[in-house]
Scaffold this motif. Structure first.
Motif, mmCIF file in Angstrom:
data_model
loop_
_atom_site.group_PDB
_atom_site.id
_atom_site.type_symbol
_atom_site.label_atom_id
_atom_site.label_comp_id
_atom_site.label_asym_id
_atom_site.label_seq_id
_atom_site.Cartn_x
_atom_site.Cartn_y
_atom_site.Cartn_z
ATOM 1 N N ALA A 281 6.723 -13.662 -9.083
ATOM 2 C CA ALA A 281 6.188 -12.409 -8.527
ATOM 3 C C ALA A 281 5.818 -11.489 -9.687
ATOM 4 C CB ALA A 281 7.210 -11.739 -7.620
ATOM 5 N N ALA A 282 5.005 -10.487 -9.396
ATOM 6 C CA ALA A 282 4.539 -9.607 -10.478
ATOM 7 C C ALA A 282 4.164 -8.239 -9.938
ATOM 8 C CB ALA A 282 3.334 -10.229 -11.194
ATOM 9 N N VAL A 283 4.179 -7.271 -10.845
ATOM 10 C CA VAL A 283 3.636 -5.936 -10.603
ATOM 11 C C VAL A 283 2.789 -5.566 -11.809
ATOM 12 C CG1 VAL A 283 5.621 -4.715 -11.628
ATOM 13 C CG2 VAL A 283 4.182 -3.541 -9.943
ATOM 14 N N VAL A 324 3.504 -7.315 -5.937
ATOM 15 C CA VAL A 324 4.084 -6.132 -5.303
ATOM 16 C C VAL A 324 3.463 -4.895 -5.937
ATOM 17 C CG1 VAL A 324 6.248 -7.359 -4.915
ATOM 18 C CG2 VAL A 324 6.040 -5.844 -6.867
ATOM 19 N N ASP A 325 3.495 -3.783 -5.231
ATOM 20 C CA ASP A 325 2.900 -2.573 -5.779
ATOM 21 C C ASP A 325 3.909 -1.644 -6.419
ATOM 22 O OD1 ASP A 325 4.152 -1.505 -3.554
ATOM 23 O OD2 ASP A 325 2.298 -1.167 -2.443
ATOM 24 N N HIS A 326 5.205 -1.883 -6.191
ATOM 25 C CA HIS A 326 6.242 -1.081 -6.838
ATOM 26 C C HIS A 326 7.471 -1.947 -7.042
ATOM 27 C CE1 HIS A 326 9.428 1.980 -7.377
ATOM 28 N NE2 HIS A 326 8.465 2.650 -7.949
ATOM 29 N N VAL A 333 11.682 -9.055 -1.956
ATOM 30 C CA VAL A 333 10.587 -10.012 -2.157
ATOM 31 C C VAL A 333 11.094 -11.295 -2.796
ATOM 32 C CG1 VAL A 333 8.502 -10.443 -3.518
ATOM 33 C CG2 VAL A 333 8.706 -8.337 -2.214
ATOM 34 N N MET A 334 11.970 -11.183 -3.790
ATOM 35 C CA MET A 334 12.458 -12.374 -4.469
ATOM 36 C C MET A 334 13.325 -13.222 -3.536
ATOM 37 S SD MET A 334 10.816 -12.046 -7.150
ATOM 38 C CE MET A 334 11.317 -13.546 -7.988
ATOM 39 N N LYS A 335 14.109 -12.599 -2.706
ATOM 40 C CA LYS A 335 14.877 -13.355 -1.717
ATOM 41 C C LYS A 335 13.949 -14.140 -0.793
ATOM 42 C CE LYS A 335 19.197 -10.763 -1.198
ATOM 43 N NZ LYS A 335 20.046 -10.040 -0.234
ATOM 44 N N ASP A 336 12.874 -13.482 -0.390
ATOM 45 C CA ASP A 336 11.931 -14.105 0.536
ATOM 46 C C ASP A 336 11.231 -15.306 -0.100
ATOM 47 O OD1 ASP A 336 10.365 -14.128 3.043
ATOM 48 O OD2 ASP A 336 8.692 -13.574 1.734
ATOM 49 N N ASP A 606 -0.399 4.986 -9.304
ATOM 50 C CA ASP A 606 -1.005 3.918 -8.501
ATOM 51 C C ASP A 606 -0.515 3.967 -7.061
ATOM 52 O OD1 ASP A 606 -2.218 3.011 -10.835
ATOM 53 O OD2 ASP A 606 -0.748 1.407 -11.167
ATOM 54 N N VAL A 607 0.808 4.062 -6.897
ATOM 55 C CA VAL A 607 1.380 4.018 -5.552
ATOM 56 C C VAL A 607 1.018 5.265 -4.759
ATOM 57 C CG1 VAL A 607 3.535 3.917 -4.247
ATOM 58 C CG2 VAL A 607 3.247 2.500 -6.275
ATOM 59 N N LEU A 608 1.016 6.432 -5.394
ATOM 60 C CA LEU A 608 0.607 7.644 -4.685
ATOM 61 C C LEU A 608 -0.815 7.496 -4.146
ATOM 62 C CD1 LEU A 608 2.054 10.473 -6.963
ATOM 63 C CD2 LEU A 608 2.858 9.812 -4.696
ATOM 64 N N HIS A 609 -1.694 6.912 -4.945
ATOM 65 C CA HIS A 609 -3.065 6.711 -4.478
ATOM 66 C C HIS A 609 -3.107 5.712 -3.325
ATOM 67 C CE1 HIS A 609 -7.453 6.909 -5.108
ATOM 68 N NE2 HIS A 609 -7.434 5.665 -4.638
ATOM 69 N N MET A 610 -2.389 4.604 -3.453
ATOM 70 C CA MET A 610 -2.412 3.578 -2.401
ATOM 71 C C MET A 610 -1.784 4.090 -1.106
ATOM 72 S SD MET A 610 -1.685 -0.042 -4.339
ATOM 73 C CE MET A 610 -0.493 0.522 -5.551
#
Length: 728
Positions: A281-283, A324-326, A333-336, A606-610
């Motif tokens: 996974a990555a951000v 992921v975005d944050h 996410v990693m568990k999934d 980034d997250v505030l914009h999204m």
């Protein structure tokens, strides 16, 4: 500081070719192939640290090293001594030796942590290379880039020493209790997720999320935010691939360079050749970074032929990486993705729990944590030196390069030639393009790397000239092009440049070479850290910089005012419902952000914009602000002053992950800011990390109009509500 990259060119990376990586040799085995024996790739194995790793400290008796060593020893790191030049004795009950070579002979270390200031760091790294220390970890920020290129010239010619950093939090084995760096120990827990990160603070966010989820971490490598990294994403992926303790992998990237795309290429191959690949996974941070700006980290800028944050994210997504975005999302996410890969998540959680100490992540407090001195944290905030066109022309003249701001007449075609940095190859390079057209240059530019200590060979120069399509020109032009590159290299080396480039064209008058539109960009650290290039530094024109950025710089803060977004017709109503009629052109409901750490600051924007740049909110960030490691009460107060000076700001969002900077210290700084600055806008504070509960308590007892959260998503939702007319 604006990075113009040859005036008006914009990135078109999504449509470019792989030319920026054309010279990158990809090795998919963990160690180098038989065709390249005894190379730097062979040292990748040295990254696998653990409970038996023997560690020394360079600068051992210094204040910061002492505090760090005490904490690391208590945690379980096997520190066996240290070095103080020309001295010997004992410190913390461990031997002190006068040189690294003496320490290697007597203490037999596997790794060294370099805890000295930036102006001493290059010499310390070189001493460790010469003594053949297997792993060298350099945490100091803003070591001059030409010192780093010289160091990498040494590293590429040997097969004993591996470098992590510089400008990195270091490397830490949570499962093996070995820390070489300054990572916040209460955040970590033993487990089975490997992490490689450019951003320190984003990596701490990632670690914290994994710890809360009960899966913990195996090995965490801080790649660092410098222009050139001693260890990059692909290097770390090769370690994680064969590491039995690592069940899954996380990549934390950001704008600048092409290492994320190279990681994506490696992952595509890995997934093809591996029956049961480990989930990844990555951000990525920096989607909202304004074009051409250095975003806090020395390497957080996009050069010609390099990808944007968007293109990096898409490359990883196409490679099968879960994005992921944050980083607060990584735990779940990693568990999934572990479960989807067929791995036993319950078993992984039980293994992590068995290795975990009794003290909990939330209640742990750091009693020995040092204050971050200017030796390390504040140097990252220094600006770089970009000369005006007139200054550049004058400087070029002193190196026998006659240039003008524009060509004397419109040429039928023009080319681009210069010297810059090949980040992947960790070397200087000639950069060349057969076109200067904005729509073409980004995907036609190529790098031609060469050894820093040797300079460009004639073969390298000829190859660059051929790519620029000047090899078919008259002999006079070819000779002038070769001499131009030689002179640019002399200037670049002497003045410690980052990029020195020009446009060239054939003269219609005498069939000679016309040089115009120069772009010279220098490493300001050479002066700020080491006192070199004082004459060049004196050319800096501070009057051209916004007063807010200059004020921030004096306090060791990086502050960049972001342009107001254009409000489309379908969102204008929501964005301006509580603003004057002219606000459709100039929104008055933007969010002022105050963040510790460049990577986290980019990701926050980034997250505030999204999350918020859509109905019912239609708001986003007004600024980028990184307090860095110097997030003291005074810097917090100055930060509030800078943010509140922007009339577009309707709410302030303080997003802190306490690592080196403790949450309770930040909370006290916020309270002082209310008294000293006179805060008259709603404030939302999100605190996570070391001493987060104590920080929350400090804010509660202050009885101020502050909305405090530990959950990032809840905090962002409240920011959106307040920015659009909600009552505090």
């Amino acid at each position: 500081m604006v990075i113009r990259q040859a005036s008006r060119w914009t990135n078109a990376f999504s449509s470019r070719t792989r030319s920026a990586r054309l010279n990158t040799r990809t090795t998919y085995a963990l160690f180098s192939s038989p065709s390249r024996r005894d190379g730097y790739d062979d040292t990748i194995r040295n990254l696998k640290i653990g409970k038996d790793t023997r560690v020394i400290f360079q600068g051992f008796t210094g204040k910061q090293a002492t505090a760090n060593a005490k904490e690391s020893l208590e945690w379980g790191t096997k520190i066996v001594g240290g070095v103080k030049p020309n001295a010997s004795g004992e410190h913390l009950g461990l031997p002190v030796l006068p040189s690294v070579r003496a320490a290697m002979e007597q203490l037999k270390p596997d790794a060294t942590g370099i805890y000295v200031a930036a102006h001493q760091a290059a010499a310390a790294i070189e001493e460790a290379i010469e003594a053949e220390v297997p792993l060298i970890v350099a945490v100091a920020e803003h070591i001059p880039i030409h010192d780093i290129m010289r160091i990498h010239s040494m590293l590429q010619s040997q097969s004993k020493s591996r470098l992590v950093g510089a400008n990195a939090p270091g490397i830490i084995s949570a499962i093996g209790r070995c820390r070489i760096g300054f990572q916040p120990l209460p955040t970590f827990s033993p487990g089975h997720i490997g992490i490689i990160a450019k951003s320190g603070t984003l990596s701490y966010e990632t670690v914290g999320s994994l710890t809360r989820a009960g899966v913990g971490q195996s090995l965490c490598i801080g790649m660092g935010g410098d222009v050139i990294a001693g260890t990059n994403f692909v290097d770390a992926l090769k370690v994680f691939e064969l590491d039995d303790d690592t069940e899954a992998i996380i990549i934390v990237g950001e704008l600048g360079g092409t290492s994320e795309e190279e990681a994506a290429d490696w992952i595509v191959d890995y997934r093809k050749r591996t029956k049961d690949p480990k989930p990844i996974a990555a951000v990525i941070g920096g989607f909202q970074a304004p074009s051409g700006r250095v975003m806090g980290h020395a390497g957080a800028w996009t050069g010609l032929g390099e990808g944007t944050s968007d293109s990096k994210s898409k490359a990883l997504d196409r490679a099968g990486v879960t994005m992921v975005d944050h980083p607060a999302k990584f735990g779940s996410v990693m568990k999934d993705i572990l479960a989807k890969s067929g791995r036993n998540v319950r078993k992984i959680e039980q293994s992590a729990a068995q290795a975990q100490q009794r003290r909990s992540y939330h209640s742990s407090r750091s009693t020995n944590r040092p204050h971050v001195s200017s030796q390390f944290a504040s140097l990252a905030q220094k600006r770089r030196l970009h000369l005006t066109t007139g200054q550049s022309i004058e400087l070029l003249q002193s190196y026998d390069i006659v240039a003008s701001s524009t060509p004397p007449s419109l040429p039928p075609a023009s080319q681009y030639l210069g010297i810059s940095i090949a980040r992947t190859q960790r070397q200087p390079c000639i950069i060349a393009s057969p076109s200067t057209e904005p729509s073409q240059i980004d995907h036609r530019v190529r790098q031609f790397p060469f050894d820093y200590r040797q300079g460009p060979s004639q073969q390298t120069i000829d190859a660059a000239i051929a790519h620029a399509q000047l090899d078919a020109a008259p002999p006079k032009v070819k000779a002038q092009s070769a001499q131009l590159l030689a002179n640019l290299w002399a200037l670049y080396r002497d003045k410690e440049g980052i990029t020195a480039a020009v446009n060239v064209a054939l003269s219609e008058k005498d069939d000679g070479l016309v040089v115009y539109d120069p772009y010279l960009f220098f490493d300001d650290a050479a002066f700020k850290s080491n006192g070199r290039q004082s004459g060049l530094h004196s050319l800096r024109d501070s009057s051209s910089l916004p007063p807010t950025e200059l004020e921030a710089e004096k306090s060791g803060i990086v502050f960049i005012s972001l342009p107001s977004p254009s409000v489309s017709s379908d969102t204008a109503s929501a964005a301006t419902q509580n603003a004057p009629s002219h606000a459709s052109r100039e929104p008055r409901n933007l969010v002022g952000t105050l963040v510790n750490g460049a990577g986290l600051a980019m990701n926050t924007n980034d997250v505030l914009h999204m999350r918020l740049w859509r109905p019912p909110y239609s708001t986003c960030s007004a600024n980028f602000l990184d307090t860095g490691g110097k997030a003291t009460s005074q810097t917090i107060a100055t930060s509030f002053k800078l943010i509140l000076g922007d009339p577009r700001v309707s709410v302030v969002f303080v997003n802190i992950f306490g690592g080196l900077t403790l949450c309770d210290m930040i909370a006290e700084g916020i309270i002082l800011a209310f008294k000293d600055v006179g805060v008259d806008k709603p404030v939302v504070v999100r605190l996570r990390g070391t001493n987060e509960e104590k920080g929350q308590e400090v804010l509660r007892k202050a009885n101020l109009p502050i909305k405090a959260f530990d959950d990032f998503e809840e905090a962002v939702q409240e920011v959106g509500r307040l920015a659009n007319g909600g009552k505090a």
